[in-house]
Design a protein around this motif. Structure first.
Motif, PDB file in Angstrom:
ATOM      1  N   ARG A  71       2.083 -11.586  -1.539  1.00 24.08           N
ATOM      2  CA  ARG A  71       1.478 -12.618  -0.702  1.00 24.08           C
ATOM      3  C   ARG A  71       0.058 -12.904  -1.159  1.00 24.08           C
ATOM      4  O   ARG A  71      -0.623 -12.048  -1.720  1.00 24.08           O
ATOM      5  CB  ARG A  71       1.505 -12.214   0.773  1.00 24.08           C
ATOM      6  CG  ARG A  71       0.662 -11.021   1.124  1.00 24.08           C
ATOM      7  CD  ARG A  71       0.972 -10.522   2.538  1.00 24.08           C
ATOM      8  NE  ARG A  71       0.417 -11.409   3.566  1.00 24.08           N
ATOM      9  CZ  ARG A  71       0.685 -11.256   4.873  1.00 24.08           C
ATOM     10  NH1 ARG A  71       1.494 -10.299   5.279  1.00 24.08           N
ATOM     11  NH2 ARG A  71       0.143 -12.085   5.760  1.00 24.08           N
ATOM     12  N   SER A  73      -2.990 -14.061   0.890  1.00 25.67           N
ATOM     13  CA  SER A  73      -3.435 -14.313   2.258  1.00 25.67           C
ATOM     14  C   SER A  73      -4.406 -15.477   2.340  1.00 25.67           C
ATOM     15  O   SER A  73      -4.449 -16.182   3.344  1.00 25.67           O
ATOM     16  CB  SER A  73      -4.072 -13.040   2.834  1.00 25.67           C
ATOM     17  OG  SER A  73      -3.089 -12.022   2.949  1.00 25.67           O
ATOM     18  N   VAL A  78       3.596 -16.634   0.786  1.00 20.78           N
ATOM     19  CA  VAL A  78       4.359 -15.458   0.366  1.00 20.78           C
ATOM     20  C   VAL A  78       5.281 -15.879  -0.768  1.00 20.78           C
ATOM     21  O   VAL A  78       5.769 -17.009  -0.803  1.00 20.78           O
ATOM     22  CB  VAL A  78       5.149 -14.855   1.543  1.00 20.78           C
ATOM     23  CG1 VAL A  78       6.196 -15.811   2.082  1.00 20.78           C
ATOM     24  CG2 VAL A  78       5.769 -13.522   1.153  1.00 20.78           C
TER      25      VAL A  78
END
Length: 122
Positions: A71, A73, A78
């Motif tokens: 992932r 962030s 993802v």
């Protein structure tokens, strides 16, 4: 208010690779666990892989060693890198995320993407 959009599916030969992406957008304060599920024709939806906000990963036995979840962030995204694909990996792949929309409330929503088709065939 929250949307998940998958991309990267397609047709690939056995032994090939694909990389799926799923981007979350909308009202997002934080995202907790994100994951990938799949559903083959005539079968129930099953977990493929999950990743927590702390980057702890979990995989279904059937994909261990072949698939990698990750992932970003900062991008609310993802990924699922799928290598050594087999015909039995053919399915619609769905993205899932546990999202807290607002800072002022602890309420979370569980969001699903629309799915992307992965077909493994020669």
């Amino acid at each position: 208010q929250v949307q998940l959009v998958e991309s990267g599916g397609g047709l690939v030969q056995p032994g090939g690779s694909l990389r799926l992406s799923c981007a979350a957008s909308g009202r997002i304060f934080s995202i907790y666990t994100m994951g990938w599920y799949r559903q083959a024709p005539g079968k129930q939806r099953e977990l493929v892989a999950t990743i927590t906000s702390g980057d702890t990963t979990h995989y279904a036995d059937s994909v261990k060693g072949r698939f990698t979840i990750s992932r970003d962030s900062a991008k609310n995204t993802v990924y699922l890198q799928m290598n050594s694909l087999k015909p039995e990996d053919t399915a619609v792949y769905y993205c899932n995320a546990d999202i807290r929309p607002g800072a002022s409330s602890p309420i979370r929503v569980n969001a699903w993407g629309q799915g992307t088709q992965v077909t493994v065939s020669s």
